[in-house]
Design an enzyme around this catalytic site. Structure first.
Site, PDB file in Angstrom:
ATOM      1  N   CYS A 116       0.810  -1.225   0.000  1.00 17.85           N
ATOM      2  CA  CYS A 116       0.000   0.000   0.000  1.00 17.85           C
ATOM      3  C   CYS A 116       0.846   1.279   0.000  1.00 17.85           C
ATOM      4  CB  CYS A 116      -0.956   0.007   1.189  1.00 17.85           C
ATOM      5  SG  CYS A 116      -2.206  -1.266   1.053  1.00 17.85           S
ATOM      6  N   HIS A 256      -3.397   7.263   2.989  1.00 20.81           N
ATOM      7  CA  HIS A 256      -3.811   5.985   2.390  1.00 20.81           C
ATOM      8  C   HIS A 256      -5.173   5.555   2.940  1.00 20.81           C
ATOM      9  CE1 HIS A 256      -3.901   1.976   0.937  1.00 20.81           C
ATOM     10  NE2 HIS A 256      -3.719   1.423   2.124  1.00 20.81           N
ATOM     11  N   ASN A 286     -10.327   0.098  -0.150  1.00 21.70           N
ATOM     12  CA  ASN A 286      -8.865   0.195  -0.177  1.00 21.70           C
ATOM     13  C   ASN A 286      -8.372  -0.308  -1.532  1.00 21.70           C
ATOM     14  OD1 ASN A 286      -6.118  -0.099   0.124  1.00 21.70           O
ATOM     15  ND2 ASN A 286      -6.214  -1.149   2.091  1.00 21.70           N
TER      16      ASN A 286
HETATM   17  O1  UT7 Z   1      -3.898  -1.296   3.416  1.00 25.34           O
HETATM   18  C1  UT7 Z   1      -2.887  -1.476   4.338  1.00 25.34           C
HETATM   19  C2  UT7 Z   1      -3.055  -2.497   5.344  1.00 25.34           C
HETATM   20  N1  UT7 Z   1      -4.373  -2.842   5.793  1.00 25.34           N
HETATM   21  C3  UT7 Z   1      -4.934  -2.204   6.828  1.00 25.34           C
HETATM   22  O2  UT7 Z   1      -4.468  -1.187   7.272  1.00 25.34           O
HETATM   23  C4  UT7 Z   1      -6.147  -2.850   7.447  1.00 25.34           C
HETATM   24  C5  UT7 Z   1      -6.040  -2.813   8.929  1.00 25.34           C
HETATM   25  N2  UT7 Z   1      -7.092  -3.499   9.646  1.00 25.34           N
HETATM   26  C6  UT7 Z   1      -8.385  -3.105   9.670  1.00 25.34           C
HETATM   27  O3  UT7 Z   1      -8.768  -2.188   8.974  1.00 25.34           O
HETATM   28  C7  UT7 Z   1      -9.311  -3.786  10.633  1.00 25.34           C
HETATM   29  O4  UT7 Z   1      -8.554  -4.586  11.505  1.00 25.34           O
HETATM   30  C8  UT7 Z   1     -10.412  -4.658   9.969  1.00 25.34           C
HETATM   31  C9  UT7 Z   1     -11.409  -3.763   9.254  1.00 25.34           C
HETATM   32  C10 UT7 Z   1      -9.791  -5.648   8.997  1.00 25.34           C
HETATM   33  C11 UT7 Z   1     -11.176  -5.426  11.053  1.00 25.34           C
HETATM   34  O5  UT7 Z   1     -11.687  -4.521  12.019  1.00 25.34           O
HETATM   35  P1  UT7 Z   1     -11.455  -4.769  13.575  1.00 25.34           P
HETATM   36  O6  UT7 Z   1     -12.175  -3.696  14.287  1.00 25.34           O
HETATM   37  O7  UT7 Z   1      -9.992  -4.919  13.811  1.00 25.34           O
HETATM   38  O8  UT7 Z   1     -12.228  -6.119  13.804  1.00 25.34           O
HETATM   39  P2  UT7 Z   1     -11.706  -7.465  14.436  1.00 25.34           P
HETATM   40  O9  UT7 Z   1     -10.903  -8.234  13.438  1.00 25.34           O
HETATM   41  O10 UT7 Z   1     -11.109  -7.200  15.769  1.00 25.34           O
HETATM   42  O11 UT7 Z   1     -13.066  -8.208  14.675  1.00 25.34           O
HETATM   43  C12 UT7 Z   1     -14.041  -7.727  15.608  1.00 25.34           C
HETATM   44  C13 UT7 Z   1     -15.237  -8.642  15.576  1.00 25.34           C
HETATM   45  C14 UT7 Z   1     -14.864 -10.110  15.708  1.00 25.34           C
HETATM   46  O12 UT7 Z   1     -15.890 -10.737  16.416  1.00 25.34           O
HETATM   47  P3  UT7 Z   1     -15.726 -11.120  17.967  1.00 25.34           P
HETATM   48  O13 UT7 Z   1     -14.532 -12.003  18.044  1.00 25.34           O
HETATM   49  O14 UT7 Z   1     -15.521  -9.792  18.672  1.00 25.34           O
HETATM   50  O15 UT7 Z   1     -17.020 -11.789  18.313  1.00 25.34           O
HETATM   51  C15 UT7 Z   1     -14.846 -10.597  14.277  1.00 25.34           C
HETATM   52  O16 UT7 Z   1     -15.078 -11.979  14.175  1.00 25.34           O
HETATM   53  O17 UT7 Z   1     -15.908  -8.520  14.316  1.00 25.34           O
HETATM   54  C16 UT7 Z   1     -15.957  -9.790  13.656  1.00 25.34           C
HETATM   55  N3  UT7 Z   1     -15.759  -9.577  12.236  1.00 25.34           N
HETATM   56  C17 UT7 Z   1     -16.749  -9.265  11.401  1.00 25.34           C
HETATM   57  N4  UT7 Z   1     -18.090  -9.125  11.572  1.00 25.34           N
HETATM   58  C18 UT7 Z   1     -18.826  -8.792  10.502  1.00 25.34           C
HETATM   59  C19 UT7 Z   1     -14.599  -9.577  11.539  1.00 25.34           C
HETATM   60  N5  UT7 Z   1     -14.820  -9.301  10.256  1.00 25.34           N
HETATM   61  C20 UT7 Z   1     -16.137  -9.095  10.132  1.00 25.34           C
HETATM   62  C21 UT7 Z   1     -16.996  -8.754   9.039  1.00 25.34           C
HETATM   63  N6  UT7 Z   1     -18.317  -8.614   9.286  1.00 25.34           N
HETATM   64  N7  UT7 Z   1     -16.513  -8.563   7.806  1.00 25.34           N
END
Ligand code: UT7
Length: 331
Positions: A116, A256, A286
């Site tokens: 990225c 970004h 993204n």
């Molecule tokens: O481009 C350069 C590099 N990339 C980035 O910079 C991306 C960086 N990361 C992120 O943007 C975020 O970490 C994500 C958007 C990928 C995920 O968001 P998050 O707030 O970190 O969510 P999480 O992975 O901690 O998940 C929170 C909860 C989990 O459920 P529990 O364990 O709390 O019950 C996940 O299972 O949300 C759940 N979850 C979802 N629910 C609905 C994870 N993905 C999804 C989804 N829809 N797509």
């Protein structure tokens, strides 16, 4: 002798027509519009459909948009850099094909890959060539067909990424406009957290790797998020400090587009108000190497000669950095 700086003199863009909405994603994976919007800021992304169409298709269209808008004679371009993480082919540079197709027949060309941060790093490369006086016109295209490496059954990645391309022309400037400073970083600790495991020299593609879905990009979102927030904010702050700038001196934050929360955290750290933060993640998601030039193209009409822009990016690898650029024209 007058100092030569490297300024952006024109921009162009292309996004595919097909709109992939959060609603459609709800039919592929266990997710919902509310979760995606609140956690990422994304409402929809563009997807390149059509057999045989790769990243070069979008890079060519973005370049053609720039050439048309600026009346540029492509024969005057010295160098074409395609910043991309999704080249058309593993071997045979995408940039070379793009240069030929847009009529940049006097240019040499190559790809630059830093996930990225590819476009930010390519800005540095282009500017160095120009500041040294070696080349006069360098076309930098950020383009990615992320849909080609996404597993649409993996909700950790499929909701985030989209396809698109943006282009920027770098030229010599003697008014002190253009790139002023940069701070680029990388750390191999990041390799495990965001990658495509197979298809490279460590694990060549096989029936087994395809069966395991190892040709798709995977990320440990939470870990990448933490690194992105702290590092993007730190380098942006450094750009201000090192150049004796306060938030009042900054007209635009060009960050970004990975996650709206990461962008907002960066803006908060440097004290920039939300109306100075370029944002298009809601409509494109993204787009990896394309986010920064797409922002410039979307906001071109609002940019004024002399505006101070702070660029910031963070990507797989890890790669990240910030740059301070003075905008060089009114459109
Ligand atoms: O481009 C350069 C590099 N990339 C980035 O910079 C991306 C960086 N990361 C992120 O943007 C975020 O970490 C994500 C958007 C990928 C995920 O968001 P998050 O707030 O970190 O969510 P999480 O992975 O901690 O998940 C929170 C909860 C989990 O459920 P529990 O364990 O709390 O019950 C996940 O299972 O949300 C759940 N979850 C979802 N629910 C609905 C994870 N993905 C999804 C989804 N829809 N797509």
């Amino acid at each position: 002798m007058t100092k030569i700086t490297a300024a952006i003199s024109a921009v162009g863009k292309y996004v595919p027509e097909y709109v992939l909405t959060n609603k459609e994603l709800e039919t592929y994976v266990e997710t919902n519009d509310e979760w995606i919007t609140s956690r990422t800021g994304i409402k929809e992304r563009r997807i390149l459909k059509g057999e045989g169409l790769g990243t070069s298709y979008m890079a060519i269209k973005a370049s053609e948009d720039l050439i048309k808008k600026s009346n540029l004679n492509p024969k005057e371009i010295d160098l074409v850099i395609v910043a991309t993480a999704t080249p058309d082919l593993m071997v045979a540079s995408t940039a070379v094909y793009v240069a030929t197709e847009i009529g940049a027949t006097n240019a040499f060309a190559y790809d630059l890959q830093a996930a990225c941060s590819s476009f930010l790093y390519a800005m540095s490369t282009a500017s160095s060539y120009i500041e040294s006086g070696r080349y006069k016109k360098v076309l930098v295209i950020g383009a990615d067909k992320m849909s080609s490496i996404i597993d649409y059954t993996d909700r950790a990645t499929c909701i985030i990424f989209g396809d698109g391309a943006g282009a920027a022309l770098f030229e010599a400037n003697t008014e002190g406009l253009g790139l002023q400073d940069e701070y680029l970083r990388s750390d191999g600790i990041g390799r495990e957290f965001l990658k495509i495991a197979a298809g490279g020299s460590i694990l060549p593609p096989s029936l087994e790797t395809v069966k395991n879905g190892q040709h798709f990009v995977r990320q440990e979102g939470k870990t990448v998020f933490k690194y992105a927030v702290s590092n993007m904010a730190a380098v942006s702050e450094k750009m201000l400090e090192r150049n004796n700038l306060t938030e009042k001196d900054i007209q635009w934050l060009v960050a970004h587009q990975a996650n709206k929360r990461i962008i907002e955290a960066t803006a908060k750290r440097v004290g920039v108000h939300s109306d100075k933060v370029m944002m298009n993640i809601h409509k494109y998601g993204n787009t990896t190497s394309a986010t920064l030039p797409l922002l410039l193209a979307d906001y071109e009409k609002e940019l004024k000669k002399g505006d101070n822009l702070i660029f910031a990016a963070f990507g797989g690898g890890f790669t990240w950095g910030a740059a301070y650029l003075k905008w060089a024209y009114n459109s």
